[in-house]
Design a protein around this motif. Structure first.
Motif, PDB file in Angstrom:
ATOM      1  N   ASP A 298      37.888  16.260 104.621  1.00  0.00           N
ATOM      2  CA  ASP A 298      38.393  17.037 103.484  1.00  0.00           C
ATOM      3  C   ASP A 298      38.192  15.768 102.529  1.00  0.00           C
ATOM      4  OD1 ASP A 298      39.159  19.334 104.304  1.00  0.00           O
ATOM      5  OD2 ASP A 298      40.909  18.413 105.338  1.00  0.00           O
ATOM      6  N   VAL A 299      37.530  14.728 102.434  1.00  0.00           N
ATOM      7  CA  VAL A 299      37.222  13.739 101.534  1.00  0.00           C
ATOM      8  C   VAL A 299      36.150  14.191 100.405  1.00  0.00           C
ATOM      9  CG1 VAL A 299      36.096  11.483 101.213  1.00  0.00           C
ATOM     10  CG2 VAL A 299      37.399  12.141 103.294  1.00  0.00           C
TER      11      VAL A 299
ATOM     12  N   ILE B  93      31.936  12.844  96.350  1.00  0.00           N
ATOM     13  CA  ILE B  93      31.536  11.658  95.601  1.00  0.00           C
ATOM     14  C   ILE B  93      32.023  10.383  96.293  1.00  0.00           C
ATOM     15  CG2 ILE B  93      30.961  12.456  93.362  1.00  0.00           C
ATOM     16  CD1 ILE B  93      34.112  12.902  92.723  1.00  0.00           C
ATOM     17  N   PHE B  94      33.420  10.567  96.694  1.00  0.00           N
ATOM     18  CA  PHE B  94      33.968   9.302  97.522  1.00  0.00           C
ATOM     19  C   PHE B  94      33.170   9.134  98.640  1.00  0.00           C
ATOM     20  CE2 PHE B  94      37.170  10.296  94.360  1.00  0.00           C
ATOM     21  CZ  PHE B  94      37.474   9.018  93.869  1.00  0.00           C
ATOM     22  N   ALA B  95      33.152   9.982  99.425  1.00  0.00           N
ATOM     23  CA  ALA B  95      32.397  10.047 100.482  1.00  0.00           C
ATOM     24  C   ALA B  95      30.968   9.097 100.643  1.00  0.00           C
ATOM     25  CB  ALA B  95      32.309  11.152 101.339  1.00  0.00           C
TER      26      ALA B  95
ATOM     27  N   LEU C 171      26.571  20.658  87.549  1.00  0.00           N
ATOM     28  CA  LEU C 171      27.553  20.024  88.725  1.00  0.00           C
ATOM     29  C   LEU C 171      28.664  20.809  89.207  1.00  0.00           C
ATOM     30  CD1 LEU C 171      27.388  16.506  86.763  1.00  0.00           C
ATOM     31  CD2 LEU C 171      26.229  17.208  89.201  1.00  0.00           C
ATOM     32  N   ASN C 172      28.854  22.061  88.426  1.00  0.00           N
ATOM     33  CA  ASN C 172      29.771  22.943  89.020  1.00  0.00           C
ATOM     34  C   ASN C 172      29.301  23.597  90.264  1.00  0.00           C
ATOM     35  OD1 ASN C 172      31.758  22.448  87.416  1.00  0.00           O
ATOM     36  ND2 ASN C 172      31.477  24.027  85.965  1.00  0.00           N
TER      37      ASN C 172
ATOM     38  N   ARG D 156      34.011  24.546  82.971  1.00  0.00           N
ATOM     39  CA  ARG D 156      34.578  24.414  84.240  1.00  0.00           C
ATOM     40  C   ARG D 156      35.482  25.803  84.231  1.00  0.00           C
ATOM     41  NH1 ARG D 156      36.890  18.438  85.377  1.00  0.00           N
ATOM     42  NH2 ARG D 156      37.334  19.404  87.390  1.00  0.00           N
TER      43      ARG D 156
ATOM     44  N   GLU E 119      38.713  27.313  85.546  1.00  0.00           N
ATOM     45  CA  GLU E 119      39.876  27.160  86.076  1.00  0.00           C
ATOM     46  C   GLU E 119      40.148  27.728  87.488  1.00  0.00           C
ATOM     47  OE1 GLU E 119      41.968  24.672  84.899  1.00  0.00           O
ATOM     48  OE2 GLU E 119      41.018  24.051  83.048  1.00  0.00           O
ATOM     49  N   GLN E 120      39.806  28.917  87.573  1.00  0.00           N
ATOM     50  CA  GLN E 120      40.079  29.668  88.709  1.00  0.00           C
ATOM     51  C   GLN E 120      39.640  28.963  90.087  1.00  0.00           C
ATOM     52  OE1 GLN E 120      41.506  32.739  89.179  1.00  0.00           O
ATOM     53  NE2 GLN E 120      42.320  32.411  86.841  1.00  0.00           N
TER      54      GLN E 120
ATOM     55  N   GLN F 185      42.284  20.977  92.111  1.00  0.00           N
ATOM     56  CA  GLN F 185      43.104  19.795  91.643  1.00  0.00           C
ATOM     57  C   GLN F 185      42.352  18.574  92.467  1.00  0.00           C
ATOM     58  OE1 GLN F 185      45.944  20.006  89.973  1.00  0.00           O
ATOM     59  NE2 GLN F 185      45.919  17.664  89.391  1.00  0.00           N
ATOM     60  N   GLY F 186      42.234  17.518  91.572  1.00  0.00           N
ATOM     61  CA  GLY F 186      41.432  16.199  92.342  1.00  0.00           C
ATOM     62  C   GLY F 186      39.919  16.456  92.190  1.00  0.00           C
ATOM     63  N   ASP F 187      39.322  17.787  91.870  1.00  0.00           N
ATOM     64  CA  ASP F 187      38.110  17.941  91.819  1.00  0.00           C
ATOM     65  C   ASP F 187      37.428  17.281  90.581  1.00  0.00           C
ATOM     66  OD1 ASP F 187      35.547  18.859  92.405  1.00  0.00           O
ATOM     67  OD2 ASP F 187      35.976  21.076  91.409  1.00  0.00           O
ATOM     68  N   LEU F 188      36.771  16.010  90.947  1.00  0.00           N
ATOM     69  CA  LEU F 188      36.416  15.197  89.701  1.00  0.00           C
ATOM     70  C   LEU F 188      35.013  15.611  89.381  1.00  0.00           C
ATOM     71  CD1 LEU F 188      37.893  11.984  91.276  1.00  0.00           C
ATOM     72  CD2 LEU F 188      38.766  13.398  89.566  1.00  0.00           C
TER      73      LEU F 188
ATOM     74  N   ARG G 217      33.210  16.097  83.499  1.00  0.00           N
ATOM     75  CA  ARG G 217      33.843  15.565  84.747  1.00  0.00           C
ATOM     76  C   ARG G 217      34.086  14.175  84.882  1.00  0.00           C
ATOM     77  NH1 ARG G 217      32.311  19.992  88.512  1.00  0.00           N
ATOM     78  NH2 ARG G 217      32.489  18.504  90.172  1.00  0.00           N
TER      79      ARG G 217
ATOM     80  N   PHE H 264      34.199  11.841  87.054  1.00  0.00           N
ATOM     81  CA  PHE H 264      33.254  11.110  87.841  1.00  0.00           C
ATOM     82  C   PHE H 264      32.088  10.861  87.220  1.00  0.00           C
ATOM     83  CE2 PHE H 264      30.609   9.747  91.445  1.00  0.00           C
ATOM     84  CZ  PHE H 264      31.552   8.992  92.273  1.00  0.00           C
TER      85      PHE H 264
ATOM     86  N   ARG I 234      47.767  22.461  84.697  1.00  0.00           N
ATOM     87  CA  ARG I 234      47.991  23.486  83.905  1.00  0.00           C
ATOM     88  C   ARG I 234      49.486  23.609  83.700  1.00  0.00           C
ATOM     89  NH1 ARG I 234      45.530  29.142  85.690  1.00  0.00           N
ATOM     90  NH2 ARG I 234      43.900  28.031  84.883  1.00  0.00           N
TER      91      ARG I 234
ATOM     92  N   GLY J 242      43.845  12.592  94.261  1.00  0.00           N
ATOM     93  CA  GLY J 242      44.127  13.700  93.562  1.00  0.00           C
ATOM     94  C   GLY J 242      44.808  13.703  92.412  1.00  0.00           C
TER      95      GLY J 242
END
Lengths: 339, 705
Positions: A129-130, A133-135, A274-275, A329, A331-332, A336-339, B138, B140, B221, B283
């Motif tokens: 679940d990393v 991008i970080f992985a 990139l989405n 982007r 929103e649906q 969270q944390g999706d950079l 985004r 990043f 949100r 996060g």
């Protein structure tokens, strides 16, 4: 009301123009044509067939790498470890070949290394679940560190002597067309077939559109993620071989260069958001050609390498801005944390 | 008792696993692991590198921590806002260039140089902020591109000015002082770093901007819906990142006085490693300055030690990459699974043996009857969860409801009702004090007072914190029942300190003494815990001697007497033991008697389960919470006991249809009123031998003035 009334032909052409400019792809296409025309008019050497062939050849490696990146990006991932995988696996293969292994076996070991690396990154993303991008950012560092520490000491690794057939890949021609370009074309067709006609390809789009939904509907999420990163690593290895054969050597310092940004530039400029979830091989080709025109033009104009970097960066930034305006982007499905 | 059972008893008596869950539930657990890692790494380095703790080495390390830590804090701010800033390395290089050009090449005064450096950082940060915050790019990929752009700018400018920078040295003592100065052995740059860290910590944890930042990072949100200017907050996060990076660059320039082509290359990876390793969650919304500092020190120790061990740079790169992968992996898994682990291990049952009912001599007292089968119902369907019922001197009936109100039913027929007071929490135990104010225990809130006019005021909502308790037991979680001593002291029970009111049945599965008896003294306005470790203390009532009180321990099925005054002060004895059910509220009755409401009945299965803590834990870990064992609350029973604890009479609702699960009683003028916390009605039954003039109020406080 009266001033808005126009003839039918004008209306349809207006619609076409609107259609072109509404998609980022259209804009980039228009820009590419414009850049081509400007360079062709201003730079006398630009439009010669020899230069154009050289142009496509010079960016075809970028294009091949971008194909791998595109596959991952369509599935809402990213692989910034491609360059590290490329230089380390190819360099290691050359070192092994020089140290006594037969060239074929050495190349096999190289490709296995690339595949293992891809599977490991994929597993980290799928099971750990990393965020991709970080992985891949960390993996790039690990792969390169691993290579420099254990596999090879020198940055430049020449192609082992006595393998002329290998050099033919990068330097030979078929019917006057450099094999590099042929390889790019073949890979384009292959990826196009995979994306448009196989279940794997469809699921890749599904995962990019809405990962959670793809998972819930029963797509084999984790195996597919691993397969995608294995594929991108494999493509990186192929690109590395072609690069090495055309330059007779591979330079590990490429890892520290801006090459990975160039790949992203191709993908994002070509119109693959990139989405994730949309884009095709056509976009990669478009992006490759545009970046090729840009780089080639700047090189002919004898612009400093650092300024070229600046221009590329600014263009990429503009492309991302346009991308985010065209594909806002969701929103649906953005997490969270999706950079 | 079998030997194996003795072992179980001793094991759960002395090796309780309650602490595991309680420690996991603390928020500082996020910082504990990086801190342990730091101490361990430091220990290893001291062991394998000679002279590691020498003054020179520490001074050197602290200077590096100052610069590196500032950048880590910059990145922390951005990550807290839910983004990421990869351009810190290039920004750092540009700011170093700005400082050195101002000082060495242009010969500007120190303040002007500082301003130029900060302005550079601010502009770089502002570009990121506008792109990510306002244009919603985004984070990043955007900062990755600005990394390239800033780097390209540096590469364009630096070669043209490199010789000019090296060629001259500024003549500024302050500049040198910042670079090399030492105050009481501590480098100046480290002091600057400490000051910034403390200020930033206060801003992030105690002031509104910090809270907004965390809110945006934690739930974008929701933050927007709460009225926070999300775009501005995100933008400002990047701007502050730029400014902090500029400060770091200024310290770096003062220390080294020059720069190279590779300044800041790869910095983003090591800073990112430091921040994630320190425990800042990618996060967003979780993390602190402390995390950033711990992570920075850890990463610097690692990289510096590798240099001192003469390892090539690629080893350091390999190690940092591995550490980053592990830290990110741990972060992802930790954030995802922490709540899951907690819910699995928090419930910690213990051994509780209840006396065997079949050997009890009082079985005949509890012969079944159906005297509650035909009670009159009051407010059927109008009240939800009337835990306690009480009547005032005008015969009006009061009860608390689950909706957070106290409802008043009007005498004489109790057909009409009104909302007497709104409190907010579920009012449980009720009692009138001498002045006629209604005192209520409110679940999840504390003890509240309602005046005869309906005005609500707080009496107390906290008590003294226990010294060695891991969870914060100073707040009142579940005050249950209360009574008022003749001198005005309020004695009330708190059923459990480990669960919220909605989870009271889980406490039944634990069977541990989680509750306590608390006293509020209105003369000193202090609240003190007087008895701890009680097994779900529930009903409380003052005895007629005014020196002792009775309290029920629900899951232990017994009633205790405790002396809070007089010659036997502090003593405690069992009043009634081995009840057939779980006692709830206790109330005084006519003729010196007591009424005990039984919330539910014991069953052999549940009694057996209470002797098998391992079984209950397996249930809690493997079965969904709504499938766990639950006490039998389908029968209604009220016990009438004498002043010495003998059982006089028992009233049953045999079918459990009309009035199951009775939690309180109130005798009033020959009638008994019944409340039940899970019922939608209040019961009223006529007592055949009741005194038609007796009321609780007159009995206890005397005739009204």
């Amino acid at each position: 009301m009266s001033e808005a009334r126009t003839t039918p032909e004008a209306k349809s052409s207006q619609k076409l123009i609107q259609k072109i400019f509404r998609s980022q792809e259209g804009i980039v296409f228009a820009l590419a044509v414009a850049a081509f025309l400007v360079f062709a008019l201003l730079l006398p050497a630009f439009a010669s067939p020899g230069n154009l062939l050289a142009l496509v050849r010079s960016v075809s490696i970028l294009g091949i790498l971008a194909l791998g990146m595109a596959l991952v990006v369509i599935a809402r991932g990213i692989d910034v470890s491609m360059i590290a995988t490329m230089v380390v696996s190819v360099s290691w293969a050359f070192v092994l070949a020089r140290s006594g292994y037969s060239f074929g076996i050495a190349l096999l070991i190289g490709v296995s290394f690339a595949l293992v690396v891809g599977a490991a990154i994929g597993a980290l993303i799928a099971f750990g679940d990393v965020p991709p991008i970080f992985a891949t950012l960390a993996a790039g560092s690990v792969i390169y560190g691993l290579g420099r520490t254990f596999f090879f000491k020198l940055e430049m690794q020449n192609v082992p002597p006595g393998n002329d057939w290998f050099l033919f890949i990068g330097q030979g021609r078929i019917l006057g067309v450099p094999i590099t370009i042929v390889a790019f074309g073949v890979l384009c067709l292959l990826l196009h077939f995979i994306l448009s006609s196989t279940r794997f390809g469809w699921l890749t789009y599904a995962m990019g559109n809405n990962p959670a939904a793809a998972r819930i509907t029963g797509a084999p999420f984790r195996p597919i993620v691993i397969a995608q990163y294995v594929a991108s690593s494999f493509i990186a290895y192929v690109a590395g071989l072609i690069l090495a054969s055309s330059a007779s050597a591979i330079n590990a310092r490429l890892f520290n260069s801006t090459m990975i940004y160039d790949i992203l530039l191709v993908v994002v400029l070509g119109g693959i958001g990139l989405n994730g979830g949309h884009g095709s091989v056509r976009n990669v080709v478009l992006g490759t050609v545009f970046v090729g025109i840009l780089l080639n033009g700047m090189t002919i104009m004898n612009i400093d390498y650092t300024i070229q970097n600046l221009v590329k960066g600014v263009v990429l930034l503009l492309a991302i801005v346009v991308d985010s305006l065209v594909n806002p982007r969701d929103e649906q499905t953005s997490q969270q944390g999706d950079l | 008792m079998a030997i194996s059972e003795t072992f179980v008893r001793i094991r759960y008596r002395w090796f309780s696993d309650r602490l595991v869950g309680e420690i996991l539930s603390k928020s500082w657990i996020d910082n504990a692991i990086p801190t342990i890692a730091l101490v361990a790494t430091l220990g290893v380095m001291i062991a394998i590198i000679p002279d590691y703790l020498s003054v020179g080495n520490l001074t050197d390390l602290s200077r590096q921590v100052a610069e590196f830590g500032l950048i880590a804090m910059a990145l922390t701010i951005v990550i807290l806002s839910g983004g990421i800033d990869l351009s810190v390395g290039s920004m750092f290089a540009l700011c170093v260039l700005a400082a050195l050009v101002s000082m060495n090449v242009l010969g500007l005064p120190l303040l002007a140089a500082l301003t130029a450096t900060l302005a550079t950082g601010l502009l770089c940060g502002l570009l990121n902020g506008v792109l990510v915050g306002y244009l919603r790019l985004r984070a990043f990929i955007t900062t990755l591109v600005t990394l390239v752009i800033y780097r390209a700018l540096y590469d364009i400018v630096f070669p043209r000015l490199a010789s000019a920078i090296v060629g001259s040295t500024p003549d500024s003592p302050t500049w040198d002082f910042i670079g090399y100065g030492v105050v009481y052995g501590v480098p100046v740059s480290f002091l600057i770093f400490l000051a910034v860290a403390i200020v930033l910590h206060i801003v992030l944890s105690r002031l509104r901007p910090g809270w907004r930042l965390r809110a945006v990072g934690g739930a974008r949100r929701s933050a927007y819906n709460a009225g926070i200017n999300v775009k501005l907050t995100v933008c400002l996060a990047y701007v502050s990142s730029g400014i902090l990076t500029a400060i770091a660059a200024f310290l770096f320039s003062a220390r080294l006085g020059s720069t190279g082509a590779d300044t800041g290359i790869g910095l983003e990876i090591s800073v990112l490693t430091a921040v994630v390793l320190g425990g800042v969650s990618l996060g967003g919304g979780r993390g602190s300055v402390g995390n950033a500092v711990i992570g920075s020190i850890l990463v610097l120790i690692l990289t510096n030690s590798l240099i001192r061990l003469a390892m090539p740079g690629s080893v350091s790169q390999l190690l940092l990459g591995c550490v980053l992968i592990l830290a990110v992996l741990f972060d992802a898994k930790w954030v995802k699974n922490r709540a899951k682990i907690l819910s699995r291990v928090y419930m910690s049952p213990t051994y509780l043996k209840l006396p065997d009912r079949s050997q009890g001599a009082r079985e005949d007292y509890f012969a079944l009857n159906n005297r509650l089968g035909g009670v009159d119902l009051i407010g059927l369907g109008e009240v939800e969860g009337p835990e306690d019922v009480i009547l005032d001197q005008n015969d009006h009936l009061y009860t608390g409801t689950r909706l957070g109100t106290i409802v008043r039913f009007f005498a004489p027929d109790y057909k009409h009702s009104e909302v007497f007071a709104r409190i907010g929490g579920h009012p449980l135990g009720l009692a009138f004090d001498q002045a006629g104010d209604l005192i209520a225990c409110v679940g999840g809130m504390g003890v509240y007072k309602v005046s005869p006019e309906g005005a609500v005021s707080k009496v107390t909502d906290e008590t003294n914190r226990s010294l060695f308790s891991v969870i914060d037991d100073s707040r009142l979680r579940l005050p249950d029942d209360l009574d008022i001593a003749p001198d005005g002291r309020i004695f009330f029970s708190e059923a459990t300190i480990r669960y919220e009111m909605s989870e009271w049945a889980v406490d039944a599965l634990e069977g541990r003494g989680n509750g306590r008896l608390i006293c509020y003294d209105p003369r000193t306005k202090t609240t003190r815990t007087i008895l701890r470790g009680l097994i779900f203390p529930n009903g409380v009532t003052i005895c007629r001697d005014g020196q002792s009180l009775l309290f029920a321990e629900t899951w232990a099925c017994r009633i205790n007497r405790y002396w809070f005054d007089g010659p036997r002060k502090g003593q405690r004895e069992i009043f009634i033991d081995n009840l057939p059910g779980y006692p709830d509220n206790i109330n005084r009755g006519s003729g010196g008697t007591y009424w005990i409401a039984l919330l539910g009945m014991r069953t052999k299965t549940f009694d057996l389960a209470m002797r098998k803590p391992g079984f209950r834990r397996r249930v809690a870990r493997r079965v969904a919470a709504d499938e766990w064992l639950f006490p039998n609350i389908n029968r209604g029973c009220v016990v009438h006991a004498s002043a010495s604890g003998e059982i006089l009479d028992v009233l049953w609702d045999e079918t459990g249809e009309n009035h199951p699960s009775i939690t309180s009683t109130c005798e009033h003028k020959g009638q008994l009123f019944l409340g039940g916390v899970s019922n939608n009605r209040i019961g009223r039954v006529k007592l055949p031998d009741g005194d038609p003039r007796w009321t609780t109020r007159q009995d206890y406080w005397g005739a009204p003035q």
